[in-house]
Design a protein around this motif. Structure first.
Motif, PDB file in Angstrom:
ATOM      1  N   VAL B  26       0.816  -1.221   0.000  1.00 35.95           N
ATOM      2  CA  VAL B  26       0.000   0.000   0.000  1.00 35.95           C
ATOM      3  C   VAL B  26       0.846   1.266   0.000  1.00 35.95           C
ATOM      4  O   VAL B  26       0.598   2.192  -0.779  1.00 35.95           O
ATOM      5  CB  VAL B  26      -1.046  -0.015   1.145  1.00 35.95           C
ATOM      6  CG1 VAL B  26      -0.409   0.047   2.514  1.00 35.95           C
ATOM      7  CG2 VAL B  26      -2.057   1.100   0.950  1.00 35.95           C
ATOM      8  N   ASP B  27       1.890   1.343   0.832  1.00 37.12           N
ATOM      9  CA  ASP B  27       2.708   2.559   0.863  1.00 37.12           C
ATOM     10  C   ASP B  27       3.462   2.748  -0.449  1.00 37.12           C
ATOM     11  O   ASP B  27       3.551   3.850  -0.978  1.00 37.12           O
ATOM     12  CB  ASP B  27       3.712   2.507   2.030  1.00 37.12           C
ATOM     13  CG  ASP B  27       3.166   3.179   3.296  1.00 37.12           C
ATOM     14  OD1 ASP B  27       1.948   3.434   3.348  1.00 37.12           O
ATOM     15  OD2 ASP B  27       3.960   3.447   4.224  1.00 37.12           O
ATOM     16  N   TYR B  30       0.891   3.803  -3.193  1.00 38.99           N
ATOM     17  CA  TYR B  30       0.342   5.143  -3.021  1.00 38.99           C
ATOM     18  C   TYR B  30       1.425   6.207  -3.226  1.00 38.99           C
ATOM     19  O   TYR B  30       1.176   7.289  -3.754  1.00 38.99           O
ATOM     20  CB  TYR B  30      -0.314   5.256  -1.642  1.00 38.99           C
ATOM     21  CG  TYR B  30      -1.146   6.502  -1.457  1.00 38.99           C
ATOM     22  CD1 TYR B  30      -1.874   7.052  -2.510  1.00 38.99           C
ATOM     23  CD2 TYR B  30      -1.196   7.132  -0.221  1.00 38.99           C
ATOM     24  CE1 TYR B  30      -2.624   8.199  -2.339  1.00 38.99           C
ATOM     25  CE2 TYR B  30      -1.954   8.273  -0.035  1.00 38.99           C
ATOM     26  CZ  TYR B  30      -2.655   8.807  -1.091  1.00 38.99           C
ATOM     27  OH  TYR B  30      -3.396   9.935  -0.907  1.00 38.99           O
ATOM     28  N   VAL B  46      -7.247  15.612  -0.971  1.00 37.44           N
ATOM     29  CA  VAL B  46      -7.648  14.528  -0.085  1.00 37.44           C
ATOM     30  C   VAL B  46      -6.695  14.438   1.103  1.00 37.44           C
ATOM     31  O   VAL B  46      -5.535  14.814   1.007  1.00 37.44           O
ATOM     32  CB  VAL B  46      -7.686  13.163  -0.803  1.00 37.44           C
ATOM     33  CG1 VAL B  46      -8.648  13.204  -1.964  1.00 37.44           C
ATOM     34  CG2 VAL B  46      -6.307  12.753  -1.253  1.00 37.44           C
ATOM     35  N   ASP B  47      -7.232  13.968   2.209  1.00 39.99           N
ATOM     36  CA  ASP B  47      -6.414  13.756   3.391  1.00 39.99           C
ATOM     37  C   ASP B  47      -5.630  12.459   3.196  1.00 39.99           C
ATOM     38  O   ASP B  47      -6.205  11.413   2.908  1.00 39.99           O
ATOM     39  CB  ASP B  47      -7.314  13.648   4.619  1.00 39.99           C
ATOM     40  CG  ASP B  47      -6.501  13.381   5.866  1.00 39.99           C
ATOM     41  OD1 ASP B  47      -6.076  14.364   6.474  1.00 39.99           O
ATOM     42  OD2 ASP B  47      -6.299  12.209   6.229  1.00 39.99           O
ATOM     43  N   MET B  48      -4.315  12.554   3.340  1.00 38.17           N
ATOM     44  CA  MET B  48      -3.473  11.410   3.008  1.00 38.17           C
ATOM     45  C   MET B  48      -3.811  10.164   3.831  1.00 38.17           C
ATOM     46  O   MET B  48      -3.816   9.058   3.314  1.00 38.17           O
ATOM     47  CB  MET B  48      -2.013  11.772   3.202  1.00 38.17           C
ATOM     48  CG  MET B  48      -1.103  10.979   2.305  1.00 38.17           C
ATOM     49  SD  MET B  48       0.533  10.940   2.982  1.00 38.17           S
ATOM     50  CE  MET B  48       0.353   9.695   4.237  1.00 38.17           C
ATOM     51  N   GLU B  49      -4.105  10.370   5.102  1.00 38.34           N
ATOM     52  CA  GLU B  49      -4.363   9.217   5.962  1.00 38.34           C
ATOM     53  C   GLU B  49      -5.635   8.483   5.552  1.00 38.34           C
ATOM     54  O   GLU B  49      -5.658   7.265   5.438  1.00 38.34           O
ATOM     55  CB  GLU B  49      -4.491   9.667   7.412  1.00 38.34           C
ATOM     56  CG  GLU B  49      -3.319   9.234   8.229  1.00 38.34           C
ATOM     57  CD  GLU B  49      -3.185  10.047   9.487  1.00 38.34           C
ATOM     58  OE1 GLU B  49      -3.901  11.056   9.655  1.00 38.34           O
ATOM     59  OE2 GLU B  49      -2.347   9.666  10.308  1.00 38.34           O
ATOM     60  N   ALA B  52      -5.066   6.695   2.346  1.00 39.60           N
ATOM     61  CA  ALA B  52      -4.258   5.474   2.471  1.00 39.60           C
ATOM     62  C   ALA B  52      -5.153   4.293   2.860  1.00 39.60           C
ATOM     63  O   ALA B  52      -4.980   3.171   2.372  1.00 39.60           O
ATOM     64  CB  ALA B  52      -3.151   5.676   3.496  1.00 39.60           C
ATOM     65  N   ALA B  53      -6.147   4.553   3.721  1.00 40.02           N
ATOM     66  CA  ALA B  53      -7.075   3.487   4.112  1.00 40.02           C
ATOM     67  C   ALA B  53      -7.898   3.031   2.905  1.00 40.02           C
ATOM     68  O   ALA B  53      -8.134   1.837   2.711  1.00 40.02           O
ATOM     69  CB  ALA B  53      -7.991   3.978   5.231  1.00 40.02           C
ATOM     70  N   LYS B  54      -8.297   4.015   2.071  1.00 40.41           N
ATOM     71  CA  LYS B  54      -9.058   3.655   0.872  1.00 40.41           C
ATOM     72  C   LYS B  54      -8.195   2.852  -0.102  1.00 40.41           C
ATOM     73  O   LYS B  54      -8.675   1.928  -0.755  1.00 40.41           O
ATOM     74  CB  LYS B  54      -9.564   4.922   0.162  1.00 40.41           C
ATOM     75  CG  LYS B  54     -10.780   5.526   0.820  1.00 40.41           C
ATOM     76  CD  LYS B  54     -11.328   6.655  -0.031  1.00 40.41           C
ATOM     77  CE  LYS B  54     -12.304   7.493   0.760  1.00 40.41           C
ATOM     78  NZ  LYS B  54     -12.604   8.763   0.108  1.00 40.41           N
ATOM     79  N   LYS B  56      -5.922   0.869   0.653  1.00 39.73           N
ATOM     80  CA  LYS B  56      -5.814  -0.492   1.171  1.00 39.73           C
ATOM     81  C   LYS B  56      -7.034  -1.314   0.761  1.00 39.73           C
ATOM     82  O   LYS B  56      -6.905  -2.463   0.336  1.00 39.73           O
ATOM     83  CB  LYS B  56      -5.710  -0.429   2.705  1.00 39.73           C
ATOM     84  CG  LYS B  56      -4.719  -1.400   3.251  1.00 39.73           C
ATOM     85  CD  LYS B  56      -4.594  -1.257   4.761  1.00 39.73           C
ATOM     86  CE  LYS B  56      -4.705  -2.635   5.361  1.00 39.73           C
ATOM     87  NZ  LYS B  56      -4.444  -2.658   6.797  1.00 39.73           N
TER      88      LYS B  56
END
Lengths: 323, 129
Positions: B26-27, B30, B46-49, B52-54, B56
């Motif tokens: 994922v990292d 992204y 977009v908010d990075m955090e 990142a969940a999306k 995933k």
């Protein structure tokens, strides 16, 4: 079948239910969305016992340390007491023992307590005036020092709370202080890792706590602190930071000024640009970003692109409440 | 499931390495997307955090894992991007970044081809056609 206790109420979690299933069945107001551990909307806390490991999948280490977990992933393994995010907070009265200016617009406020106040350096609390007006401020010291909390309060134009603290509060006055909150703090692990601390304005407050904590816990990797503002008059603790540089070989302090007047010993430019030019490769680094929301948003992405793992980026954005 | 069992009986998600594989990818994925000038403007606000969940969830789906995306979700989720000009070239760029990520993680070519095929099934929904 295990029980879930929230404030004074107890609920039964059926064998095949998650904690979220139970709370929804009981019509408890809880935010949720994906129900599969992705969105983190249903994060709650188990203050007394460690939640099941599977319910902490994907959370930050600092959240795990404080027993946060995802209700949608949690199949209880024993009875649990659960704290919801919007549950009313416990306030403790503290006494003002110091209030002096750190620079032309920033007040150092120290509040002392009768008993030890448990927190992690870098967390924040809500301060509450007797009429109920409440604002969040970051803690700038570490818990080992004394039963007191240190704050850096910037005077905001027309800021009712900051003006009250600057102009009216006296030594000996009482202020109500909430339990500590937030996940932006140092954990003593991987002590050889590089630490990048970036703050604007009073973003130095949580970073000073995190820095003191990391040094006290013997962090051995390089530690870089970048503190940015427009004018030199809006920085503070400059001499103290330079003293720390003399005492700790692994600590580097870079004060940054974006305005036109830049004395010797300061870097000229926006703190974001200076950080990225100074440290082009952040692979393996732990990053702490505190202060202006725009700085944080940009730096969160940039430090990630430069190689920092998303799980290693901690942020505390200072949102300004109007009035 | 045992090692001796024929690989063909395992799902793509299992063969690729399930959740640990998603976490490993994922990292890297992204970071490639955010560094790619062809597509990173779509991520400006977009908010990075949260994103990142999306990502995933997206990778889990692309790896053939459990998900509950529907075609309708895909349309709704990308409608504002289509208005910004999202088209086939951008879709291709994302798939290219995903392929490069998997190559970096030494995933065999035939599995990468299966992942790309799953992505292809979402193309029309993502692009709102």
């Amino acid at each position: 079948m295990y029980t879930l206790t929230i404030e004074d109420n107890t609920y039964f979690c059926q064998p095949d239910e998650t904690v979220l299933d139970t709370l929804l069945r009981e019509n408890i107001a809880i935010s949720y969305a994906c129900k599969k551990g992705t969105c983190h909307s249903c994060i709650v806390c188990s203050p007394d016992i460690l939640p099941p490991e599977a319910a902490q999948t994907g959370l930050k280490n600092t959240q795990k340390k404080h027993n946060y977990f995802l209700a949608c992933l949690c199949h209880p393994e024993r009875d649990m007491v659960i704290k919801l995010p919007d549950q009313s907070e416990l306030y403790t009265d503290g006494t003002v023992v110091a209030n002096e200016l750190l620079n032309r617009n920033t007040l150092l406020l120290i509040i002392a307590f009768k008993d030890a106040f448990e927190f992690n350096a870098g967390q924040f609390v809500n301060l509450q005036r007797s009429d109920g007006l409440t604002r969040s401020y970051s803690i700038a010291n570490i818990p080992q020092e004394s039963n007191s909390l240190e704050f850096h309060i910037r005077r905001l134009p027309n800021g009712r709370f900051s003006e009250w603290l600057h102009d009216e509060i006296k030594i000996g006055d009482t202020i109500a202080v909430s339990e500590p909150r937030g996940h932006c703090f140092y954990l003593p692990e991987r002590s050889e890792q590089g630490l990048l601390l970036v703050g604007t304005g009073t973003g130095l407050a949580p970073l000073a706590g995190i820095l003191t904590d990391a040094l006290a816990q013997g962090h051995s990797g390089p530690i870089y602190l970048f503190h940015g503002s427009r004018d030199v008059e809006d920085l503070y603790r400059i001499d103290e930071m330079r003293q720390l540089v003399d005492q700790h070989e692994n600590f580097h302090y870079i004060p940054c000024l974006s305005g036109n007047h830049v004395p010797e010993g300061f870097s000229h430019g926006r703190v974001n640009d200076i950080v990225l030019a100074s440290l082009p490769d952040l692979k393996g680094w732990r990053v702490f970003l505190c202060g202006h929301p725009d700085m944080i948003k940009q730096m969160k992405t940039m430090t990630f692109i430069k190689g920092a793992a998303s799980a290693d980026i901690y942020t505390d954005a200072f949102l300004v409440t109007s009035g | 499931m045992t090692d001796t069992q024929d690989n063909a009986e395992k799902s793509l998600y299992e063969r690729i390495g399930a959740e640990p594989a998603v976490n490993a990818a994922v990292d890297i994925f992204y970071r490639k997307v955010l560094s790619d000038h062809r597509i990173n403007r779509f991520f400006d606000n977009v908010d990075m955090e949260k994103q990142a969940a999306k990502q995933k969830a997206f990778l889990t789906m692309a790896f053939g894992g459990p998900h509950n995306y529907t075609g309708e979700d895909m349309r709704k989720g990308h409608a504002h991007l289509v208005k910004m000009g999202l088209d086939d070239s951008h879709f291709d760029a994302v798939v290219e970044n995903l392929g490069a990520t998997l190559e970096e993680l030494n995933v065999p070519q035939e599995l990468i081809a299966e992942v790309v095929a799953i992505c292809e099934t979402t193309r029309n929904d993502v692009l709102g056609r």
